[in-house]
Scaffold this motif. Structure first.
Motif, PDB file in Angstrom:
ATOM      1  N   ALA A  47       6.845  10.509 -16.833  1.00  0.00           N
ATOM      2  CA  ALA A  47       8.071  11.148 -16.354  1.00  0.00           C
ATOM      3  C   ALA A  47       8.579  10.535 -15.054  1.00  0.00           C
ATOM      4  CB  ALA A  47       7.832  12.647 -16.148  1.00  0.00           C
ATOM      5  N   THR A  48       7.773   9.715 -14.434  1.00  0.00           N
ATOM      6  CA  THR A  48       8.154   9.110 -13.151  1.00  0.00           C
ATOM      7  C   THR A  48       8.709   7.708 -13.386  1.00  0.00           C
ATOM      8  OG1 THR A  48       6.424  10.337 -11.998  1.00  0.00           O
ATOM      9  CG2 THR A  48       7.338   8.429 -10.870  1.00  0.00           C
ATOM     10  N   THR A  49       9.841   7.423 -12.777  1.00  0.00           N
ATOM     11  CA  THR A  49      10.462   6.117 -12.928  1.00  0.00           C
ATOM     12  C   THR A  49      10.177   5.241 -11.710  1.00  0.00           C
ATOM     13  OG1 THR A  49      12.535   6.763 -11.853  1.00  0.00           O
ATOM     14  CG2 THR A  49      12.343   7.174 -14.240  1.00  0.00           C
ATOM     15  N   VAL A  50      10.307   3.948 -11.898  1.00  0.00           N
ATOM     16  CA  VAL A  50      10.143   3.020 -10.785  1.00  0.00           C
ATOM     17  C   VAL A  50      11.217   3.277  -9.739  1.00  0.00           C
ATOM     18  CG1 VAL A  50      10.202   0.584 -10.113  1.00  0.00           C
ATOM     19  CG2 VAL A  50       9.021   1.272 -12.201  1.00  0.00           C
ATOM     20  N   GLU A  51      12.412   3.684 -10.191  1.00  0.00           N
ATOM     21  CA  GLU A  51      13.495   4.003  -9.258  1.00  0.00           C
ATOM     22  C   GLU A  51      13.096   5.162  -8.345  1.00  0.00           C
ATOM     23  OE1 GLU A  51      14.965   1.490 -12.311  1.00  0.00           O
ATOM     24  OE2 GLU A  51      13.869   3.391 -12.481  1.00  0.00           O
ATOM     25  N   GLN A  52      12.403   6.141  -8.880  1.00  0.00           N
ATOM     26  CA  GLN A  52      11.950   7.265  -8.064  1.00  0.00           C
ATOM     27  C   GLN A  52      10.894   6.820  -7.049  1.00  0.00           C
ATOM     28  OE1 GLN A  52      10.777   9.833 -11.333  1.00  0.00           O
ATOM     29  NE2 GLN A  52      12.478  11.242 -10.931  1.00  0.00           N
ATOM     30  N   VAL A  53      10.021   5.939  -7.488  1.00  0.00           N
ATOM     31  CA  VAL A  53       9.008   5.405  -6.572  1.00  0.00           C
ATOM     32  C   VAL A  53       9.682   4.630  -5.448  1.00  0.00           C
ATOM     33  CG1 VAL A  53       7.067   3.808  -6.342  1.00  0.00           C
ATOM     34  CG2 VAL A  53       7.224   5.295  -8.360  1.00  0.00           C
ATOM     35  N   ALA A  54      10.673   3.824  -5.798  1.00  0.00           N
ATOM     36  CA  ALA A  54      11.403   3.040  -4.802  1.00  0.00           C
ATOM     37  C   ALA A  54      12.089   3.954  -3.792  1.00  0.00           C
ATOM     38  CB  ALA A  54      12.416   2.137  -5.486  1.00  0.00           C
ATOM     39  N   ALA A  55      12.722   5.026  -4.280  1.00  0.00           N
ATOM     40  CA  ALA A  55      13.419   5.955  -3.388  1.00  0.00           C
ATOM     41  C   ALA A  55      12.443   6.631  -2.436  1.00  0.00           C
ATOM     42  CB  ALA A  55      14.164   7.001  -4.216  1.00  0.00           C
ATOM     43  N   ALA A  56      11.283   7.011  -2.958  1.00  0.00           N
ATOM     44  CA  ALA A  56      10.282   7.664  -2.114  1.00  0.00           C
ATOM     45  C   ALA A  56       9.781   6.730  -1.022  1.00  0.00           C
ATOM     46  CB  ALA A  56       9.107   8.139  -2.974  1.00  0.00           C
ATOM     47  N   ALA A  57       9.707   5.446  -1.338  1.00  0.00           N
ATOM     48  CA  ALA A  57       9.240   4.456  -0.369  1.00  0.00           C
ATOM     49  C   ALA A  57      10.374   3.885   0.473  1.00  0.00           C
ATOM     50  CB  ALA A  57       8.525   3.314  -1.100  1.00  0.00           C
ATOM     51  N   ASP A  58      11.616   4.383   0.218  1.00  0.00           N
ATOM     52  CA  ASP A  58      12.812   3.925   0.933  1.00  0.00           C
ATOM     53  C   ASP A  58      13.022   2.423   0.747  1.00  0.00           C
ATOM     54  OD1 ASP A  58      15.104   4.334   2.420  1.00  0.00           O
ATOM     55  OD2 ASP A  58      14.113   4.017   4.350  1.00  0.00           O
ATOM     56  N   LEU A  59      12.881   2.007  -0.505  1.00  0.00           N
ATOM     57  CA  LEU A  59      13.052   0.596  -0.849  1.00  0.00           C
ATOM     58  C   LEU A  59      13.946   0.477  -2.072  1.00  0.00           C
ATOM     59  CD1 LEU A  59       9.310  -0.530  -0.600  1.00  0.00           C
ATOM     60  CD2 LEU A  59      11.119  -1.086   1.059  1.00  0.00           C
ATOM     61  N   ALA A  60      14.463  -0.709  -2.296  1.00  0.00           N
ATOM     62  CA  ALA A  60      15.227  -0.966  -3.505  1.00  0.00           C
ATOM     63  C   ALA A  60      14.274  -1.165  -4.679  1.00  0.00           C
ATOM     64  CB  ALA A  60      16.078  -2.219  -3.330  1.00  0.00           C
ATOM     65  N   GLN A  79       0.830  -1.200   0.000  1.00  0.00           N
ATOM     66  CA  GLN A  79       0.000   0.000   0.000  1.00  0.00           C
ATOM     67  C   GLN A  79       0.866   1.254   0.000  1.00  0.00           C
ATOM     68  OE1 GLN A  79      -2.320   0.790   3.583  1.00  0.00           O
ATOM     69  NE2 GLN A  79      -3.985   1.603   2.331  1.00  0.00           N
ATOM     70  N   ALA A  80       1.951   1.229   0.787  1.00  0.00           N
ATOM     71  CA  ALA A  80       2.837   2.393   0.856  1.00  0.00           C
ATOM     72  C   ALA A  80       3.490   2.662  -0.496  1.00  0.00           C
ATOM     73  CB  ALA A  80       3.909   2.170   1.926  1.00  0.00           C
ATOM     74  N   ILE A  81       3.931   1.603  -1.165  1.00  0.00           N
ATOM     75  CA  ILE A  81       4.545   1.767  -2.485  1.00  0.00           C
ATOM     76  C   ILE A  81       3.557   2.402  -3.450  1.00  0.00           C
ATOM     77  CG2 ILE A  81       5.439   0.530  -4.508  1.00  0.00           C
ATOM     78  CD1 ILE A  81       6.540  -1.583  -2.559  1.00  0.00           C
ATOM     79  N   GLN A  82       2.336   1.900  -3.426  1.00  0.00           N
ATOM     80  CA  GLN A  82       1.333   2.398  -4.366  1.00  0.00           C
ATOM     81  C   GLN A  82       0.964   3.850  -4.068  1.00  0.00           C
ATOM     82  OE1 GLN A  82      -2.232  -0.098  -4.726  1.00  0.00           O
ATOM     83  NE2 GLN A  82      -1.739  -0.269  -6.897  1.00  0.00           N
ATOM     84  N   GLN A  83       0.894   4.207  -2.805  1.00  0.00           N
ATOM     85  CA  GLN A  83       0.574   5.586  -2.451  1.00  0.00           C
ATOM     86  C   GLN A  83       1.672   6.542  -2.915  1.00  0.00           C
ATOM     87  OE1 GLN A  83      -0.217   5.530   1.763  1.00  0.00           O
ATOM     88  NE2 GLN A  83      -2.336   4.869   1.505  1.00  0.00           N
ATOM     89  N   HIS A  84       2.940   6.146  -2.723  1.00  0.00           N
ATOM     90  CA  HIS A  84       4.042   6.978  -3.204  1.00  0.00           C
ATOM     91  C   HIS A  84       3.996   7.098  -4.729  1.00  0.00           C
ATOM     92  CE1 HIS A  84       6.209   7.826   0.472  1.00  0.00           C
ATOM     93  NE2 HIS A  84       6.172   6.549   0.837  1.00  0.00           N
ATOM     94  N   ALA A  85       3.685   5.987  -5.384  1.00  0.00           N
ATOM     95  CA  ALA A  85       3.612   6.007  -6.850  1.00  0.00           C
ATOM     96  C   ALA A  85       2.518   6.950  -7.333  1.00  0.00           C
ATOM     97  CB  ALA A  85       3.369   4.592  -7.371  1.00  0.00           C
ATOM     98  N   LEU A  86       1.338   6.853  -6.736  1.00  0.00           N
ATOM     99  CA  LEU A  86       0.228   7.709  -7.138  1.00  0.00           C
ATOM    100  C   LEU A  86       0.552   9.180  -6.901  1.00  0.00           C
ATOM    101  CD1 LEU A  86      -2.770   5.605  -5.785  1.00  0.00           C
ATOM    102  CD2 LEU A  86      -2.194   5.993  -8.182  1.00  0.00           C
ATOM    103  N   ARG A  87       1.210   9.476  -5.780  1.00  0.00           N
ATOM    104  CA  ARG A  87       1.584  10.856  -5.499  1.00  0.00           C
ATOM    105  C   ARG A  87       2.570  11.379  -6.540  1.00  0.00           C
ATOM    106  NH1 ARG A  87       5.956  12.778  -3.277  1.00  0.00           N
ATOM    107  NH2 ARG A  87       6.591  10.770  -2.409  1.00  0.00           N
ATOM    108  N   LEU A  88       3.590  10.584  -6.852  1.00  0.00           N
ATOM    109  CA  LEU A  88       4.595  11.011  -7.821  1.00  0.00           C
ATOM    110  C   LEU A  88       4.003  11.113  -9.225  1.00  0.00           C
ATOM    111  CD1 LEU A  88       7.687   8.964  -6.596  1.00  0.00           C
ATOM    112  CD2 LEU A  88       7.374  11.447  -6.490  1.00  0.00           C
ATOM    113  N   PHE A  89       3.151  10.169  -9.584  1.00  0.00           N
ATOM    114  CA  PHE A  89       2.509  10.235 -10.896  1.00  0.00           C
ATOM    115  C   PHE A  89       1.692  11.517 -11.010  1.00  0.00           C
ATOM    116  CE2 PHE A  89       2.352   5.310 -11.120  1.00  0.00           C
ATOM    117  CZ  PHE A  89       3.689   5.286 -11.493  1.00  0.00           C
TER     118      PHE A  89
END
Length: 208
Positions: A42-55, A25-35
């Motif tokens: 323009a948003t990469t999976v790497e950026q989503v990972a960084a926002a969620a503090d994950l690899a 859920q946290a990953i998806q929320q960060h993704a939706l916010r960044l999108f």
């Protein structure tokens, strides 16, 4: 689909399952916010990972493709709030009256500030604007239609394939699709209001 499956809330009780659900859920929320802030492309999976503090590899373990970040995994989240209230209506009420009462009360706490409501609105806008994500999410409408038709058939004492049961189900699912399209065009994702308006017209009829 049995009664217990219709009432299932989709959550798991074990600590590992709960932790996994929270992470997802946290990953998806960060993704939706960044999108929403930067745009989907323009948003990469790497950026989503960084926002969620994950690899990034962890994100891909939960979401194999980028568009999976926007796909609703549990489509019954759209109708689950009114399943129990619908069943709890007095036995003497018909399907439409019971549905009207359930819709009016079930979504009473779905305020625009709640995180799930914000997430749903952001997701709706992305779903409508990205064809492959729209296709992936609309596939779940068959699940919603099946569950709704079984609920209505249960109260009416009919088969879920009864023409009138199917007609009612299609009208409501069409209203939900309109809610998605409205949000995708920049409007508010107000599913409760659209459903209530639809059911109210079903009760009173149309003067066309």
């Amino acid at each position: 689909m049995g009664r217990s499956e219709l009432s299932e809330n989709g959550s798991s009780s074990g600590p590992w399952e709960r932790k996994r659900a929270r992470t997802k859920q946290a990953i998806q929320q960060h993704a939706l916010r960044l999108f929403g802030e930067q745009g989907y492309h323009a948003t990469t999976v790497e950026q989503v990972a960084a926002a969620a503090d994950l690899a990034p590899s962890t994100v891909f373990r939960y979401f194999p493709t980028k568009h999976d970040l926007v796909v609703i995994e549990d489509h019954l989240t759209l109708i689950r709030p009114f399943i129990a209230p619908f069943r709890d209506q007095p036995a003497e009420l018909g399907v439409v009256d019971a549905l009207h009462n359930a819709v009016r009360t079930a979504f009473a706490d779905t305020g625009a500030g709640r995180q799930e409501h914000v997430d749903m609105q952001n997701r709706a806008r992305l779903v409508v604007s990205i064809p492959e994500v729209w296709a992936a999410n609309m596939g779940g409408m068959t699940t919603i239609m099946r569950v709704m038709s079984e609920l209505f058939a249960e109260r009416a004492g009919r088969d879920s394939t009864d023409p009138e049961i199917l007609c009612l189900t299609r009208m409501l699912c069409g209203s939900m699709t309109v809610a998605w399209l409205t949000a995708g065009s920049g409007g508010e994702f107000d599913l409760p209001a659209i459903l209530e308006d639809t059911v109210a017209h079903l009760k009173t009829g149309f003067d066309l």
